[in-house]
Write an enzyme that holds these catalytic residues in place. Structure first.
Site: not given
Ligand code: C5P
Length: 294
Positions: A46, A44
């Site tokens: 983030d 993954d």
């Molecule tokens: O790389 P990963 O799959 O962990 O990235 C997804 C992350 O992005 C989620 O954990 C979510 O909290 C975050 N997110 C965000 N803003 C958005 C959509 C998702 O910070 N608009």
């Protein structure tokens, strides 16, 4: 049967939690028998490749970094919308008391609304390069070394992210970890000729559909068709399914990083991941496991 776990001393550290030691032992044995030729690694992005926090300050997600691009930062309507969405949906994503089946629909909603919010914004790759340099994203300790080792060992690596693909790719490139063995599956932005974002290139990948839905028919899938052992690393429960679309995978060793709601979430993490690392901001354990396997 030899006790493999005892041969990897770091696995006995206090913040390393393992529910089923026999299962882990079997898996380590099987994966090491297959050797590097049968192995693939799925990360993954983030809070897995990047740290979850630095001295208690949470790390910015790739979407949060995207929002700091000047044309996004100065767009009040956009900022208000994404702030409102994060306030509503992030606590749901992290709440260990809401069943995953109930979260799926809500995460779909969040990603669809995020796509809508970014549509119409105008920016360039230079803006993305600059914001990634400015935000100085911190990769986990030992991450660069791990990626370099995996490249030298010719082990295919997939970075599978529900974040913003353009930011993820740029951070990997700027951090010098985007080696030829690394592929990225994520939400890449689609641009109109004049630089306006029209949405994501494909259907949104959110935290709970990072599985066969997004992985089939990709270059990475074809590349790893004969590799039936995988190590999967993530910080969200949904990350554990990242190898689910690869039916040929017989041994999938799942390593989970847990930082938020530790006490409440630990039982679910222990049921989901073979190794749970509690507030560990390094790649030390994955590297030690890999060193054992190679
Ligand atoms: O790389 P990963 O799959 O962990 O990235 C997804 C992350 O992005 C989620 O954990 C979510 O909290 C975050 N997110 C965000 N803003 C958005 C959509 C998702 O910070 N608009």
């Amino acid at each position: 049967m030899p006790d493999i776990i005892d041969q990897i001393p770091i696995l006995s550290k206090r913040n390393v939690q393992i529910k089923n030691k026999d299962k882990l032992n079997d898996m380590l044995l099987n994966i090491s028998k297959g050797g590097l030729k049968k192995l693939q690694i799925v990360f993954d992005f983030d809070k897995t490749i990047t740290k979850q926090h630095e001295d208690g300050v949470p790390h910015l997600s790739s979407f949060a970094i995207f929002s700091k691009i000047p044309s996004c930062l100065n767009n009040e309507k956009y900022q208000e919308t994404v702030r409102g969405l994060r306030l509503k949906y992030y606590p749901i994503e992290m709440d260990p008391h809401i069943p995953v089946k109930d979260k799926i629909e809500l995460m779909e909603e969040w990603w669809n609304l995020s796509e809508k919010a970014i549509s119409g914004l105008k920016l360039t790759q230079k803006d993305i390069d600059e914001v990634c340099l400015d935000c100085k994203p911190a990769l986990r300790e030992g991450c660069k070394e791990f990626f370099s080792t995996l490249n030298k060992a010719k082990v295919p690596v997939l970075v599978f992210s529900a974040g913003c693909g353009d930011i993820v790719l740029t951070i990997l490139q700027q951090s010098n970890v985007f080696w030829p063995n690394v592929k990225v599956i994520s939400n890449f932005l689609n641009f109109h000729d004049d630089g306006t974002i029209t949405g994501f290139k494909d259907k949104p990948i959110h935290v709970f559909n990072k599985n066969e839905y997004a992985i089939k028919n990709t270059d990475f899938y074809n590349l790893v068709e004969d590799r039936n052992n995988a190590i999967v690393l993530g910080d969200s429960l949904g990350d554990a399914s990242m190898a689910q679309g690869m039916e040929h995978c017989q041994n999938v060793l799942k390593i989970g990083f847990l930082y938020e709601h530790i006490e409440d979430a630990l039982p679910q993490y222990l049921d989901t991941f073979d190794i749970v690392l509690v507030d560990d901001q390094t790649m030390d354990v994955p590297r030690a496991v890999f060193d054992f396997i190679r």
